[in-house]
Design a protein around this motif. Structure first.
Motif, PDB file in Angstrom:
ATOM      1  N   ASP A  16    -108.256 -57.572  -1.979  1.00  0.00           N
ATOM      2  CA  ASP A  16    -109.083 -58.682  -2.467  1.00  0.00           C
ATOM      3  C   ASP A  16    -108.238 -59.890  -2.822  1.00  0.00           C
ATOM      4  O   ASP A  16    -108.696 -61.023  -2.759  1.00  0.00           O
ATOM      5  CB  ASP A  16    -109.860 -58.259  -3.717  1.00  0.00           C
ATOM      6  N   LEU A  17    -106.996 -59.627  -3.235  1.00  0.00           N
ATOM      7  CA  LEU A  17    -106.134 -60.682  -3.743  1.00  0.00           C
ATOM      8  C   LEU A  17    -104.679 -60.285  -3.494  1.00  0.00           C
ATOM      9  O   LEU A  17    -104.333 -59.114  -3.594  1.00  0.00           O
ATOM     10  CB  LEU A  17    -106.373 -60.839  -5.245  1.00  0.00           C
ATOM     11  N   VAL A  18    -103.854 -61.281  -3.155  1.00  0.00           N
ATOM     12  CA  VAL A  18    -102.442 -61.024  -2.887  1.00  0.00           C
ATOM     13  C   VAL A  18    -101.596 -61.945  -3.765  1.00  0.00           C
ATOM     14  O   VAL A  18    -101.823 -63.151  -3.781  1.00  0.00           O
ATOM     15  CB  VAL A  18    -102.101 -61.290  -1.399  1.00  0.00           C
ATOM     16  N   LEU A  19    -100.649 -61.359  -4.491  1.00  0.00           N
ATOM     17  CA  LEU A  19     -99.630 -62.127  -5.205  1.00  0.00           C
ATOM     18  C   LEU A  19     -98.406 -62.098  -4.306  1.00  0.00           C
ATOM     19  O   LEU A  19     -97.868 -61.024  -4.026  1.00  0.00           O
ATOM     20  CB  LEU A  19     -99.313 -61.496  -6.557  1.00  0.00           C
ATOM     21  N   LEU A  20     -97.980 -63.254  -3.832  1.00  0.00           N
ATOM     22  CA  LEU A  20     -96.953 -63.308  -2.797  1.00  0.00           C
ATOM     23  C   LEU A  20     -95.806 -64.214  -3.217  1.00  0.00           C
ATOM     24  O   LEU A  20     -95.993 -65.411  -3.402  1.00  0.00           O
ATOM     25  CB  LEU A  20     -97.589 -63.824  -1.502  1.00  0.00           C
ATOM     26  N   ASP A  21     -94.631 -63.622  -3.366  1.00  0.00           N
ATOM     27  CA  ASP A  21     -93.437 -64.404  -3.696  1.00  0.00           C
ATOM     28  C   ASP A  21     -93.081 -65.273  -2.493  1.00  0.00           C
ATOM     29  O   ASP A  21     -93.170 -64.837  -1.349  1.00  0.00           O
ATOM     30  CB  ASP A  21     -92.279 -63.464  -4.040  1.00  0.00           C
ATOM     31  N   ILE A  22     -92.674 -66.489  -2.752  1.00  0.00           N
ATOM     32  CA  ILE A  22     -92.337 -67.410  -1.671  1.00  0.00           C
ATOM     33  C   ILE A  22     -90.939 -67.142  -1.111  1.00  0.00           C
ATOM     34  O   ILE A  22     -90.723 -67.235   0.085  1.00  0.00           O
ATOM     35  CB  ILE A  22     -92.450 -68.876  -2.163  1.00  0.00           C
ATOM     36  N   MET A  23     -90.012 -66.774  -1.961  1.00  0.00           N
ATOM     37  CA  MET A  23     -88.628 -66.541  -1.539  1.00  0.00           C
ATOM     38  C   MET A  23     -88.397 -65.044  -1.352  1.00  0.00           C
ATOM     39  O   MET A  23     -88.133 -64.330  -2.305  1.00  0.00           O
ATOM     40  CB  MET A  23     -87.660 -67.100  -2.579  1.00  0.00           C
ATOM     41  N   MET A  24     -88.548 -64.574  -0.108  1.00  0.00           N
ATOM     42  CA  MET A  24     -88.351 -63.162   0.204  1.00  0.00           C
ATOM     43  C   MET A  24     -87.490 -63.035   1.451  1.00  0.00           C
ATOM     44  O   MET A  24     -87.480 -63.930   2.293  1.00  0.00           O
ATOM     45  CB  MET A  24     -89.697 -62.477   0.460  1.00  0.00           C
ATOM     46  N   PRO A  25     -86.810 -61.911   1.582  1.00  0.00           N
ATOM     47  CA  PRO A  25     -86.025 -61.685   2.799  1.00  0.00           C
ATOM     48  C   PRO A  25     -86.935 -61.318   3.980  1.00  0.00           C
ATOM     49  O   PRO A  25     -88.130 -61.093   3.800  1.00  0.00           O
ATOM     50  CB  PRO A  25     -85.128 -60.500   2.413  1.00  0.00           C
ATOM     51  N   ALA A  52     -99.433 -67.757  -4.569  1.00  0.00           N
ATOM     52  CA  ALA A  52     -97.990 -67.859  -4.336  1.00  0.00           C
ATOM     53  C   ALA A  52     -97.245 -67.819  -5.668  1.00  0.00           C
ATOM     54  O   ALA A  52     -97.679 -68.420  -6.650  1.00  0.00           O
ATOM     55  CB  ALA A  52     -97.672 -69.161  -3.609  1.00  0.00           C
ATOM     56  N   LEU A  53     -96.147 -67.114  -5.675  1.00  0.00           N
ATOM     57  CA  LEU A  53     -95.273 -67.057  -6.843  1.00  0.00           C
ATOM     58  C   LEU A  53     -93.976 -67.745  -6.488  1.00  0.00           C
ATOM     59  O   LEU A  53     -93.370 -67.450  -5.450  1.00  0.00           O
ATOM     60  CB  LEU A  53     -95.001 -65.600  -7.240  1.00  0.00           C
ATOM     61  N   THR A  54     -93.550 -68.678  -7.320  1.00  0.00           N
ATOM     62  CA  THR A  54     -92.338 -69.422  -7.028  1.00  0.00           C
ATOM     63  C   THR A  54     -91.613 -69.799  -8.318  1.00  0.00           C
ATOM     64  O   THR A  54     -92.233 -69.925  -9.364  1.00  0.00           O
ATOM     65  CB  THR A  54     -92.656 -70.699  -6.212  1.00  0.00           C
ATOM     66  N   ALA A  55     -90.325 -69.965  -8.205  1.00  0.00           N
ATOM     67  CA  ALA A  55     -89.530 -70.412  -9.350  1.00  0.00           C
ATOM     68  C   ALA A  55     -89.504 -71.941  -9.427  1.00  0.00           C
ATOM     69  O   ALA A  55     -89.116 -72.499 -10.436  1.00  0.00           O
ATOM     70  CB  ALA A  55     -88.104 -69.873  -9.250  1.00  0.00           C
ATOM     71  N   LEU A  56     -89.954 -72.604  -8.362  1.00  0.00           N
ATOM     72  CA  LEU A  56     -89.918 -74.067  -8.309  1.00  0.00           C
ATOM     73  C   LEU A  56     -91.255 -74.654  -8.726  1.00  0.00           C
ATOM     74  O   LEU A  56     -92.302 -74.196  -8.285  1.00  0.00           O
ATOM     75  CB  LEU A  56     -89.575 -74.531  -6.895  1.00  0.00           C
ATOM     76  N   ALA A  57     -91.226 -75.664  -9.546  1.00  0.00           N
ATOM     77  CA  ALA A  57     -92.449 -76.319  -9.999  1.00  0.00           C
ATOM     78  C   ALA A  57     -92.535 -77.753  -9.480  1.00  0.00           C
ATOM     79  O   ALA A  57     -93.204 -78.592 -10.065  1.00  0.00           O
ATOM     80  CB  ALA A  57     -92.513 -76.301 -11.522  1.00  0.00           C
ATOM     81  N   LEU A  58     -91.874 -78.030  -8.382  1.00  0.00           N
ATOM     82  CA  LEU A  58     -91.861 -79.379  -7.821  1.00  0.00           C
ATOM     83  C   LEU A  58     -93.147 -79.670  -7.053  1.00  0.00           C
ATOM     84  O   LEU A  58     -93.742 -78.776  -6.453  1.00  0.00           O
ATOM     85  CB  LEU A  58     -90.669 -79.530  -6.875  1.00  0.00           C
ATOM     86  N   MET A  74     -98.354 -69.934  -8.881  1.00  0.00           N
ATOM     87  CA  MET A  74     -97.879 -69.776 -10.252  1.00  0.00           C
ATOM     88  C   MET A  74     -96.363 -69.835 -10.233  1.00  0.00           C
ATOM     89  O   MET A  74     -95.733 -69.375  -9.279  1.00  0.00           O
ATOM     90  CB  MET A  74     -98.318 -68.429 -10.818  1.00  0.00           C
ATOM     91  N   THR A  75     -95.802 -70.409 -11.278  1.00  0.00           N
ATOM     92  CA  THR A  75     -94.349 -70.438 -11.382  1.00  0.00           C
ATOM     93  C   THR A  75     -93.861 -69.237 -12.184  1.00  0.00           C
ATOM     94  O   THR A  75     -94.560 -68.737 -13.063  1.00  0.00           O
ATOM     95  CB  THR A  75     -93.853 -71.743 -12.046  1.00  0.00           C
ATOM     96  N   LYS A  76     -92.692 -68.780 -11.793  1.00  0.00           N
ATOM     97  CA  LYS A  76     -92.060 -67.655 -12.500  1.00  0.00           C
ATOM     98  C   LYS A  76     -91.154 -68.216 -13.578  1.00  0.00           C
ATOM     99  O   LYS A  76     -90.612 -69.296 -13.394  1.00  0.00           O
ATOM    100  CB  LYS A  76     -91.250 -66.808 -11.520  1.00  0.00           C
ATOM    101  N   THR A  82    -101.735 -66.937 -18.378  1.00  0.00           N
ATOM    102  CA  THR A  82    -101.981 -67.768 -17.198  1.00  0.00           C
ATOM    103  C   THR A  82    -102.482 -66.917 -16.036  1.00  0.00           C
ATOM    104  O   THR A  82    -103.430 -67.293 -15.341  1.00  0.00           O
ATOM    105  CB  THR A  82    -100.704 -68.522 -16.790  1.00  0.00           C
ATOM    106  N   LEU A  83    -101.854 -65.769 -15.839  1.00  0.00           N
ATOM    107  CA  LEU A  83    -102.291 -64.866 -14.779  1.00  0.00           C
ATOM    108  C   LEU A  83    -103.716 -64.385 -15.047  1.00  0.00           C
ATOM    109  O   LEU A  83    -104.547 -64.375 -14.130  1.00  0.00           O
ATOM    110  CB  LEU A  83    -101.338 -63.677 -14.662  1.00  0.00           C
ATOM    111  N   MET A  84    -104.016 -64.019 -16.262  1.00  0.00           N
ATOM    112  CA  MET A  84    -105.362 -63.545 -16.591  1.00  0.00           C
ATOM    113  C   MET A  84    -106.399 -64.644 -16.377  1.00  0.00           C
ATOM    114  O   MET A  84    -107.489 -64.384 -15.870  1.00  0.00           O
ATOM    115  CB  MET A  84    -105.411 -63.019 -18.028  1.00  0.00           C
TER     116      MET A  84
END
Length: 96
Positions: A16-25, A52-58, A74-76, A82-84
């Protein structure tokens, strides 16, 4: 673990929903998102919600995330509240 695994999970599990890190190998999150969106269209499936999950907030990073087809980002480090809030908003739109 990586974007290729995320793609395979979406194709086999229909989440139903995917939390996906942007920076992955192997395959980064933006490439994985674009590939998921293309696959959904080819299969005639509704679009899964991708956060999308990212450490960058630009602003530039945010634009790239939405252009790739993500629904939100969302930023890490993640904050539980915030997630809730994001999940509750998703549930409200899904119930309508």
């Amino acid at each position: 673990c990586n974007g290729q695994e995320a793609l395979e999970k979406v194709q086999s599990a229909s989440p139903d929903l995917v939390l996906l890190d942007i920076m992955m190998p192997v395959m980064d999150g933006l490439t994985a998102t674009r590939t998921i969106r293309r696959w959904e269209q080819e299969q005639g499936l509704p679009a899964v919600q991708i956060i999308a999950l990212t450490a960058l907030a630009l602003k530039e990073e945010s634009a790239r995330i939405f252009e790739a087809g993500c629904n939100a980002h969302m930023t890490k480090p993640l904050k539980r509240t915030t997630l809730m809030e994001l999940l509750q908003a998703y549930e409200k739109t899904r119930a309508q």
